[in-house]
Design a protein around this motif. Sequence first.
Motif, PDB file in Angstrom:
ATOM      1  N   TRP A 238      -7.100  10.776  -6.152  1.00 50.30           N
ATOM      2  CA  TRP A 238      -8.210   9.825  -6.114  1.00 50.30           C
ATOM      3  C   TRP A 238      -7.718   8.424  -5.801  1.00 50.30           C
ATOM      4  O   TRP A 238      -8.503   7.582  -5.361  1.00 50.30           O
ATOM      5  N   ILE A 239      -6.437   8.166  -5.993  1.00 53.53           N
ATOM      6  CA  ILE A 239      -5.877   6.850  -5.672  1.00 53.53           C
ATOM      7  C   ILE A 239      -6.014   6.564  -4.174  1.00 53.53           C
ATOM      8  O   ILE A 239      -6.102   5.413  -3.753  1.00 53.53           O
ATOM      9  N   ASN A 240      -6.058   7.622  -3.367  1.00 52.72           N
ATOM     10  CA  ASN A 240      -6.183   7.433  -1.923  1.00 52.72           C
ATOM     11  C   ASN A 240      -7.519   6.819  -1.537  1.00 52.72           C
ATOM     12  O   ASN A 240      -7.641   6.259  -0.453  1.00 52.72           O
ATOM     13  N   TYR A 241      -8.512   6.912  -2.407  1.00 49.84           N
ATOM     14  CA  TYR A 241      -9.767   6.207  -2.138  1.00 49.84           C
ATOM     15  C   TYR A 241      -9.565   4.694  -2.199  1.00 49.84           C
ATOM     16  O   TYR A 241     -10.335   3.937  -1.626  1.00 49.84           O
ATOM     17  N   LEU A 242      -8.555   4.229  -2.903  1.00 53.72           N
ATOM     18  CA  LEU A 242      -8.219   2.808  -2.934  1.00 53.72           C
ATOM     19  C   LEU A 242      -7.263   2.442  -1.802  1.00 53.72           C
ATOM     20  O   LEU A 242      -7.313   1.328  -1.278  1.00 53.72           O
TER      21      LEU A 242
ATOM     22  N   THR B  13       0.814  -1.211   0.000  1.00 49.28           N
ATOM     23  CA  THR B  13       0.000   0.000   0.000  1.00 49.28           C
ATOM     24  C   THR B  13       0.854   1.270   0.000  1.00 49.28           C
ATOM     25  O   THR B  13       0.452   2.280  -0.578  1.00 49.28           O
ATOM     26  N   LEU B  14       2.014   1.234   0.613  1.00 50.05           N
ATOM     27  CA  LEU B  14       2.866   2.424   0.733  1.00 50.05           C
ATOM     28  C   LEU B  14       3.249   3.025  -0.617  1.00 50.05           C
ATOM     29  O   LEU B  14       3.061   4.231  -0.820  1.00 50.05           O
ATOM     30  N   PRO B  15       3.762   2.271  -1.600  1.00 51.96           N
ATOM     31  CA  PRO B  15       4.091   2.904  -2.885  1.00 51.96           C
ATOM     32  C   PRO B  15       2.865   3.421  -3.633  1.00 51.96           C
ATOM     33  O   PRO B  15       2.944   4.433  -4.332  1.00 51.96           O
ATOM     34  N   ILE B  16       1.747   2.736  -3.472  1.00 56.49           N
ATOM     35  CA  ILE B  16       0.520   3.217  -4.113  1.00 56.49           C
ATOM     36  C   ILE B  16       0.116   4.553  -3.506  1.00 56.49           C
ATOM     37  O   ILE B  16      -0.304   5.469  -4.208  1.00 56.49           O
ATOM     38  N   MET B  17       0.268   4.679  -2.171  1.00 57.62           N
ATOM     39  CA  MET B  17      -0.045   5.933  -1.506  1.00 57.62           C
ATOM     40  C   MET B  17       0.903   7.035  -1.951  1.00 57.62           C
ATOM     41  O   MET B  17       0.493   8.182  -2.121  1.00 57.62           O
ATOM     42  N   LEU B  18       2.167   6.709  -2.171  1.00 59.18           N
ATOM     43  CA  LEU B  18       3.127   7.711  -2.621  1.00 59.18           C
ATOM     44  C   LEU B  18       2.777   8.238  -4.011  1.00 59.18           C
ATOM     45  O   LEU B  18       2.968   9.415  -4.297  1.00 59.18           O
ATOM     46  N   VAL B  19       2.260   7.378  -4.878  1.00 55.18           N
ATOM     47  CA  VAL B  19       1.787   7.828  -6.188  1.00 55.18           C
ATOM     48  C   VAL B  19       0.592   8.757  -6.008  1.00 55.18           C
ATOM     49  O   VAL B  19       0.431   9.733  -6.746  1.00 55.18           O
ATOM     50  N   GLY B  20      -0.238   8.499  -5.014  1.00 56.70           N
ATOM     51  CA  GLY B  20      -1.409   9.325  -4.747  1.00 56.70           C
ATOM     52  C   GLY B  20      -1.066  10.712  -4.234  1.00 56.70           C
ATOM     53  O   GLY B  20      -1.930  11.581  -4.167  1.00 56.70           O
ATOM     54  N   LEU B  21       0.191  10.954  -3.867  1.00 51.56           N
ATOM     55  CA  LEU B  21       0.597  12.286  -3.425  1.00 51.56           C
ATOM     56  C   LEU B  21       0.803  13.246  -4.590  1.00 51.56           C
ATOM     57  O   LEU B  21       0.849  14.458  -4.399  1.00 51.56           O
ATOM     58  N   VAL B  22       0.937  12.719  -5.800  1.00 47.69           N
ATOM     59  CA  VAL B  22       1.124  13.538  -6.989  1.00 47.69           C
ATOM     60  C   VAL B  22      -0.176  14.291  -7.273  1.00 47.69           C
ATOM     61  O   VAL B  22      -1.270  13.715  -7.158  1.00 47.69           O
ATOM     62  N   PRO B  23      -0.081  15.581  -7.612  1.00 48.01           N
ATOM     63  CA  PRO B  23      -1.303  16.331  -7.941  1.00 48.01           C
ATOM     64  C   PRO B  23      -2.103  15.649  -9.065  1.00 48.01           C
ATOM     65  O   PRO B  23      -1.528  15.093 -10.003  1.00 48.01           O
ATOM     66  N   LEU B  24      -3.407  15.697  -8.949  1.00 47.03           N
ATOM     67  CA  LEU B  24      -4.384  15.102  -9.854  1.00 47.03           C
ATOM     68  C   LEU B  24      -4.434  13.574  -9.782  1.00 47.03           C
ATOM     69  O   LEU B  24      -5.139  12.948 -10.545  1.00 47.03           O
TER      70      LEU B  24
ATOM     71  N   LEU C 295       2.825   0.572  10.589  1.00 52.20           N
ATOM     72  CA  LEU C 295       3.021   0.947   9.190  1.00 52.20           C
ATOM     73  C   LEU C 295       1.695   1.310   8.544  1.00 52.20           C
ATOM     74  O   LEU C 295       1.594   2.317   7.831  1.00 52.20           O
ATOM     75  N   ASN C 296       0.675   0.531   8.796  1.00 55.84           N
ATOM     76  CA  ASN C 296      -0.634   0.809   8.204  1.00 55.84           C
ATOM     77  C   ASN C 296      -1.268   2.067   8.785  1.00 55.84           C
ATOM     78  O   ASN C 296      -1.982   2.779   8.084  1.00 55.84           O
ATOM     79  N   ILE C 297      -1.000   2.370  10.050  1.00 60.54           N
ATOM     80  CA  ILE C 297      -1.499   3.617  10.635  1.00 60.54           C
ATOM     81  C   ILE C 297      -0.867   4.810   9.934  1.00 60.54           C
ATOM     82  O   ILE C 297      -1.556   5.782   9.599  1.00 60.54           O
ATOM     83  N   VAL C 298       0.433   4.740   9.676  1.00 65.27           N
ATOM     84  CA  VAL C 298       1.126   5.843   8.985  1.00 65.27           C
ATOM     85  C   VAL C 298       0.577   6.024   7.579  1.00 65.27           C
ATOM     86  O   VAL C 298       0.282   7.145   7.149  1.00 65.27           O
ATOM     87  N   VAL C 299       0.410   4.930   6.847  1.00 69.22           N
ATOM     88  CA  VAL C 299      -0.129   5.002   5.487  1.00 69.22           C
ATOM     89  C   VAL C 299      -1.547   5.551   5.510  1.00 69.22           C
ATOM     90  O   VAL C 299      -1.907   6.405   4.690  1.00 69.22           O
ATOM     91  N   LEU C 300      -2.340   5.122   6.453  1.00 70.25           N
ATOM     92  CA  LEU C 300      -3.726   5.579   6.558  1.00 70.25           C
ATOM     93  C   LEU C 300      -3.800   7.071   6.869  1.00 70.25           C
ATOM     94  O   LEU C 300      -4.570   7.808   6.240  1.00 70.25           O
ATOM     95  N   ILE C 301      -2.986   7.536   7.794  1.00 66.90           N
ATOM     96  CA  ILE C 301      -3.013   8.955   8.166  1.00 66.90           C
ATOM     97  C   ILE C 301      -2.541   9.833   7.014  1.00 66.90           C
ATOM     98  O   ILE C 301      -3.174  10.851   6.702  1.00 66.90           O
ATOM     99  N   ILE C 302      -1.446   9.455   6.363  1.00 71.38           N
ATOM    100  CA  ILE C 302      -0.935  10.270   5.250  1.00 71.38           C
ATOM    101  C   ILE C 302      -1.936  10.281   4.100  1.00 71.38           C
ATOM    102  O   ILE C 302      -2.195  11.329   3.499  1.00 71.38           O
ATOM    103  N   GLY C 303      -2.535   9.141   3.793  1.00 71.19           N
ATOM    104  CA  GLY C 303      -3.528   9.093   2.723  1.00 71.19           C
ATOM    105  C   GLY C 303      -4.763   9.921   3.039  1.00 71.19           C
ATOM    106  O   GLY C 303      -5.295  10.616   2.185  1.00 71.19           O
TER     107      GLY C 303
END
Length: 73
Positions: free
Chosen positions: A27-31, A13-24, A54-62
């Motif tokens: 919406w990936i954070n909904y996944l 989940t972490l790399p997917i969340m990092l991609v979701g930090l990119v502008p536009l 680890l999942n708490i950190v990913v959840l909070i940042i997302g």
Amino acid sequence: MLNLISLIVGVVTLPIMLVGLVPLLGWINYLVIPMAIVGLVLGVLSSSNTGRNLNIVVLIIGAVRLSLGGFIF
């Protein structure tokens, strides 16, 4: 065993969340958020804290990224 599964979910989940930090691409954070919640539940059921943390950190940042984007982007 559950901690290992939780850790694997967090590492996937972490790399997917990092991609979701990119502008536009926010919406990936909904996944990401439901995946992190599944990992968090597995981490809570285990005896160790690594996967849970680890999942708490990913959840909070997302969730913060999603709220900063106005829950749209």
